[in-house]
Enzyme design. Sequence first.
Site, mmCIF file in Angstrom:
data_model
loop_
_atom_site.group_PDB
_atom_site.id
_atom_site.type_symbol
_atom_site.label_atom_id
_atom_site.label_comp_id
_atom_site.label_asym_id
_atom_site.label_seq_id
_atom_site.Cartn_x
_atom_site.Cartn_y
_atom_site.Cartn_z
ATOM 1 C CG HIS A 118 -4.259 -11.539 2.190
ATOM 2 N ND1 HIS A 118 -3.297 -10.636 2.566
ATOM 3 C CD2 HIS A 118 -5.131 -11.592 3.221
ATOM 4 C CE1 HIS A 118 -3.582 -10.164 3.761
ATOM 5 N NE2 HIS A 118 -4.686 -10.726 4.185
ATOM 6 C CB SER A 131 -8.007 -4.620 7.617
ATOM 7 O OG SER A 131 -8.661 -5.847 7.420
ATOM 8 C CB SER A 132 -12.986 -5.264 5.341
ATOM 9 O OG SER A 132 -12.254 -6.346 4.828
ATOM 10 C CB CYS A 133 -10.431 -8.521 9.220
ATOM 11 S SG CYS A 133 -8.993 -7.746 9.936
ATOM 12 C CD1 TRP A 137 -4.982 -24.228 1.037
ATOM 13 C CD2 TRP A 137 -4.699 -22.367 2.271
ATOM 14 N NE1 TRP A 137 -3.633 -24.057 1.241
ATOM 15 C CE2 TRP A 137 -3.425 -22.937 1.994
ATOM 16 C CE3 TRP A 137 -4.757 -21.192 3.027
ATOM 17 C CZ2 TRP A 137 -2.239 -22.356 2.450
ATOM 18 C CZ3 TRP A 137 -3.588 -20.621 3.493
ATOM 19 C CH2 TRP A 137 -2.335 -21.198 3.195
ATOM 20 C CG ASP A 144 -14.598 -22.201 4.438
ATOM 21 O OD1 ASP A 144 -13.732 -22.423 3.576
ATOM 22 O OD2 ASP A 144 -15.699 -22.780 4.484
ATOM 23 C CE1 TYR A 147 -3.143 -6.254 10.082
ATOM 24 C CE2 TYR A 147 -5.458 -6.407 9.462
ATOM 25 C CZ TYR A 147 -4.197 -5.879 9.267
ATOM 26 O OH TYR A 147 -3.993 -4.973 8.255
ATOM 27 C CG ASN A 206 -9.923 -9.444 1.425
ATOM 28 O OD1 ASN A 206 -10.651 -8.876 2.239
ATOM 29 N ND2 ASN A 206 -9.618 -10.716 1.536
ATOM 30 C CB VAL A 215 -0.960 0.007 1.215
ATOM 31 C CG1 VAL A 215 -1.761 1.302 1.257
ATOM 32 C CG2 VAL A 215 -1.894 -1.191 1.160
ATOM 33 C CE LYS A 264 -3.857 -2.482 10.525
ATOM 34 N NZ LYS A 264 -3.025 -1.321 10.171
ATOM 35 N NE ARG A 291 -12.379 -13.515 3.057
ATOM 36 C CZ ARG A 291 -13.229 -14.323 3.704
ATOM 37 N NH1 ARG A 291 -14.513 -14.342 3.399
ATOM 38 N NH2 ARG A 291 -12.792 -15.119 4.654
HETATM 39 P P1 GDP Z 1 -9.162 -13.567 4.957
HETATM 40 O O1 GDP Z 1 -9.914 -12.702 3.963
HETATM 41 O O2 GDP Z 1 -8.730 -12.816 6.177
HETATM 42 O O3 GDP Z 1 -9.948 -14.806 5.312
HETATM 43 O O4 GDP Z 1 -7.776 -14.004 4.307
HETATM 44 P P2 GDP Z 1 -7.255 -14.835 3.033
HETATM 45 O O5 GDP Z 1 -7.172 -13.949 1.847
HETATM 46 O O6 GDP Z 1 -5.978 -15.492 3.456
HETATM 47 O O7 GDP Z 1 -8.327 -16.003 2.761
HETATM 48 C C1 GDP Z 1 -9.564 -15.770 2.161
HETATM 49 C C2 GDP Z 1 -10.258 -17.081 1.848
HETATM 50 O O8 GDP Z 1 -9.568 -17.745 0.775
HETATM 51 C C3 GDP Z 1 -10.326 -18.083 3.006
HETATM 52 O O9 GDP Z 1 -11.590 -18.725 2.956
HETATM 53 C C4 GDP Z 1 -9.211 -19.078 2.631
HETATM 54 O O10 GDP Z 1 -9.413 -20.370 3.185
HETATM 55 C C5 GDP Z 1 -9.369 -19.101 1.118
HETATM 56 N N1 GDP Z 1 -8.191 -19.621 0.384
HETATM 57 C C6 GDP Z 1 -8.259 -20.565 -0.609
HETATM 58 N N2 GDP Z 1 -7.035 -20.872 -1.046
HETATM 59 C C7 GDP Z 1 -6.158 -20.085 -0.360
HETATM 60 C C8 GDP Z 1 -4.746 -19.955 -0.396
HETATM 61 O O11 GDP Z 1 -4.025 -20.624 -1.135
HETATM 62 N N3 GDP Z 1 -4.198 -19.012 0.457
HETATM 63 C C9 GDP Z 1 -4.969 -18.256 1.281
HETATM 64 N N4 GDP Z 1 -4.365 -17.338 2.066
HETATM 65 N N5 GDP Z 1 -6.321 -18.393 1.351
HETATM 66 C C10 GDP Z 1 -6.904 -19.282 0.542
#
Ligand code: GDP
Length: 297
Positions: A166, A94-96, A189, A256, A123, A152, A2, A127, A196
């Site tokens: 991410h 952050s939106s979290c 994952w 998730d 985190y 994000n 950023v 924030k 998102r």
């Molecule tokens: P979040 O927005 O704080 O949950 O952060 P992330 O961007 O790390 O993950 C967003 C979503 O993407 C979650 O549901 C993860 O399980 C999913 N995801 C799927 N594949 C991946 C991967 O390879 N890396 C990450 N970081 N997240 C993944």
Amino acid sequence: MVGSAIQRKLESEGYQNLITSDRSELDLRRQADVEKFFDEEKPEYVFLAAAKVGGIQANNTYKADFILDNLQIQTNIITAAHQSGVKKLLFLGSSCIYPKMAPQPIKEEYLLTGSLEPTNEPYAIAKIAGLKACQYLREQYGADFISMMPTNLYGPNDNFDLKTSHVLPALIRKFHDAQESGAPSVEVWGSGTPRREFLHVDDCAGAAIFLMENYSEGETVNVGWGEDISIAELAHLISDVVGFSGEIIFNTDYPDGTPRKLLDTSRINNLGWRPKIALREGIASAYRWFQEGRQPA
Ligand code: GDP
């Protein structure tokens, strides 16, 4: 990511006299060093983009580091900025920060109305403390400190390390590697059902400068694209951009996280700002940046 985007945008708009410092020159967790930096450099406007950040797995694993590093970084900068008479400061969160089960799209006033998502609670708590510090400095001392909460982000200078990144940069890397090696499948994952919202970092930088120039209120401001997609849809989009035609496998041994995180951006839209870079176009340019040896475009 950023900070360098804000710097590029300020330079392209003709701003001069930019003061920057990377982590090899200044450890923002050290209060005395931060005070010395403000005493010597005397900045007038501060974009507080520095933070310890990471994806779902990094946040969930290094919980103590995420809360303590972020509290230290932001407290040192906000305090030094206030004490040295900075004219205006913008704090990026952050939106979290919003409750896990917040109604969607998420309005700024839903802050602190419910429990946080456990995978990023450390985190988020840091924030929230930063956002409140800015708000209270305004109330108690009249300091012109504002905050914005981006959704994000992705783009140049992103982190493509599969353990800490991410989802968007992780999937660019996974589909690229699979395409290069001829692997038959890519593992994503979680279930693929979480939704998102993604914003290109150059749009985020534009919003940061817009707010610095046009906004002086205590309430935080959401910054997002305005639409979200499921992780499964994102995976298909990225595999398409990269040109991978194998199988996509969802591994539900991974978390998730929060089911949905779509920001209501009416406040900044009503002030006159809108994002420009659509997701497919943004992913294509992020992928080009990744391929070109990860040098800024
Ligand atoms: P979040 O927005 O704080 O949950 O952060 P992330 O961007 O790390 O993950 C967003 C979503 O993407 C979650 O549901 C993860 O399980 C999913 N995801 C799927 N594949 C991946 C991967 O390879 N890396 C990450 N970081 N997240 C993944």
